[in-house]
Write a protein that holds these residues in place. Structure first.
Motif, PDB file in Angstrom:
ATOM      1  N   ASN A  70      -9.077   7.546  46.727  1.00  0.00           N
ATOM      2  CA  ASN A  70      -8.906   8.551  47.775  1.00  0.00           C
ATOM      3  C   ASN A  70      -9.988   9.616  47.773  1.00  0.00           C
ATOM      4  N   SER A  71     -11.005   9.458  46.981  1.00  0.00           N
ATOM      5  CA  SER A  71     -12.091  10.443  46.930  1.00  0.00           C
ATOM      6  C   SER A  71     -13.237  10.005  47.843  1.00  0.00           C
ATOM      7  N   GLN A  72     -14.242  10.874  47.968  1.00  0.00           N
ATOM      8  CA  GLN A  72     -15.415  10.525  48.767  1.00  0.00           C
ATOM      9  C   GLN A  72     -16.283   9.478  48.082  1.00  0.00           C
ATOM     10  N   ASP A  73     -16.191   9.404  46.760  1.00  0.00           N
ATOM     11  CA  ASP A  73     -16.984   8.444  46.002  1.00  0.00           C
ATOM     12  C   ASP A  73     -16.083   7.526  45.187  1.00  0.00           C
ATOM     13  N   PRO A  74     -15.434   6.565  45.833  1.00  0.00           N
ATOM     14  CA  PRO A  74     -14.616   5.635  45.049  1.00  0.00           C
ATOM     15  C   PRO A  74     -15.514   4.792  44.138  1.00  0.00           C
ATOM     16  N   ILE A  75     -14.975   4.402  43.012  1.00  0.00           N
ATOM     17  CA  ILE A  75     -15.741   3.658  42.018  1.00  0.00           C
ATOM     18  C   ILE A  75     -15.054   2.326  41.773  1.00  0.00           C
ATOM     19  N   GLU A  76     -15.816   1.264  41.861  1.00  0.00           N
ATOM     20  CA  GLU A  76     -15.276  -0.051  41.558  1.00  0.00           C
ATOM     21  C   GLU A  76     -15.485  -0.340  40.079  1.00  0.00           C
ATOM     22  N   GLU A  77     -14.476  -0.918  39.474  1.00  0.00           N
ATOM     23  CA  GLU A  77     -14.580  -1.263  38.065  1.00  0.00           C
ATOM     24  C   GLU A  77     -14.030  -2.666  37.865  1.00  0.00           C
ATOM     25  N   ALA A  78     -14.742  -3.447  37.089  1.00  0.00           N
ATOM     26  CA  ALA A  78     -14.305  -4.797  36.743  1.00  0.00           C
ATOM     27  C   ALA A  78     -14.391  -4.946  35.240  1.00  0.00           C
ATOM     28  N   GLN A  79     -13.458  -5.678  34.692  1.00  0.00           N
ATOM     29  CA  GLN A  79     -13.504  -6.013  33.275  1.00  0.00           C
ATOM     30  C   GLN A  79     -13.120  -7.482  33.141  1.00  0.00           C
ATOM     31  N   GLY A  80     -13.766  -8.127  32.188  1.00  0.00           N
ATOM     32  CA  GLY A  80     -13.494  -9.545  32.044  1.00  0.00           C
ATOM     33  C   GLY A  80     -14.076 -10.113  30.771  1.00  0.00           C
ATOM     34  N   SER A  81     -13.995 -11.426  30.678  1.00  0.00           N
ATOM     35  CA  SER A  81     -14.526 -12.114  29.501  1.00  0.00           C
ATOM     36  C   SER A  81     -14.752 -13.578  29.866  1.00  0.00           C
ATOM     37  N   PHE A  82     -15.574 -14.222  29.069  1.00  0.00           N
ATOM     38  CA  PHE A  82     -15.723 -15.669  29.172  1.00  0.00           C
ATOM     39  C   PHE A  82     -16.049 -16.219  27.804  1.00  0.00           C
ATOM     40  N   GLN A  83     -15.803 -17.498  27.656  1.00  0.00           N
ATOM     41  CA  GLN A  83     -16.126 -18.161  26.389  1.00  0.00           C
ATOM     42  C   GLN A  83     -16.480 -19.617  26.641  1.00  0.00           C
ATOM     43  N   TYR A  84     -17.333 -20.123  25.769  1.00  0.00           N
ATOM     44  CA  TYR A  84     -17.740 -21.519  25.823  1.00  0.00           C
ATOM     45  C   TYR A  84     -18.358 -21.873  24.483  1.00  0.00           C
ATOM     46  N   THR A  85     -18.617 -23.146  24.285  1.00  0.00           N
ATOM     47  CA  THR A  85     -19.264 -23.616  23.069  1.00  0.00           C
ATOM     48  C   THR A  85     -20.730 -23.884  23.387  1.00  0.00           C
TER      49      THR A  85
END
Length: 143
Positions: A70-85
């Motif tokens: 609801n502000s003039q400068d909204p901020i997008e945030e993402a968090q995640g992970s991945f794994q493989y061999t």
């Protein structure tokens, strides 16, 4: 970043609807990876989450939301992970946050900067403790 998140979500939705899987581990010819678990959710408030797991051990997940919506400068945030061999058989795991401070990955396989030499750390500490000597230029002191 907002455009990237929206684009990624739309691509994921399109691929999940068509049965085509966009992310695959490079494998020897003739060996296809099958997705054994997949979820994808996009909410009206802009938040989302997706995850998948393949039968070759690759898995990834991410969730995101808008902070300060609801502000003039909204901020997008993402968090995640991945794994493989990896090709050498080592397990690669990476966790990340992406927000107003940029992309911030963490993983045991990532290089680590060497420690600051003690002499430089002492100089930095001294400079931080004596900022008044830096204001007027080199070697200037005020009474």
């Amino acid at each position: 970043m907002k455009t990237l998140v929206i684009l990624w979500t739309l691509i994921n939705c399109a691929f999940s609807q068509s049965g085509v899987r966009p992310l695959r581990q490079s494998q020897p010819p003739g060996q296809a990876a099958n997705i054994i678990r997949e979820s994808n959710e996009v909410n009206i408030d802009g938040s989302y989450q997706w995850s998948f797991e393949a039968d070759n051990g690759i898995s990834a997940q991410e969730s995101g939301q808008i902070k300060n919506a609801n502000s003039q400068d909204p901020i997008e945030e993402a968090q995640g992970s991945f794994q493989y061999t990896g090709p050498d058989g080592a397990a690669i795991q990476l966790q990340y946050v992406a927000n107003e401070n940029g992309f911030q990955p963490q993983g045991a396989h990532l290089p680590v900067a060497p420690p600051i030499p003690i002499e430089i750390q002492r100089a930095l500490d001294w400079n931080a403790a004596h900022p008044e000597e830096e204001e007027g230029g080199r070697n200037s002191r005020r009474p």
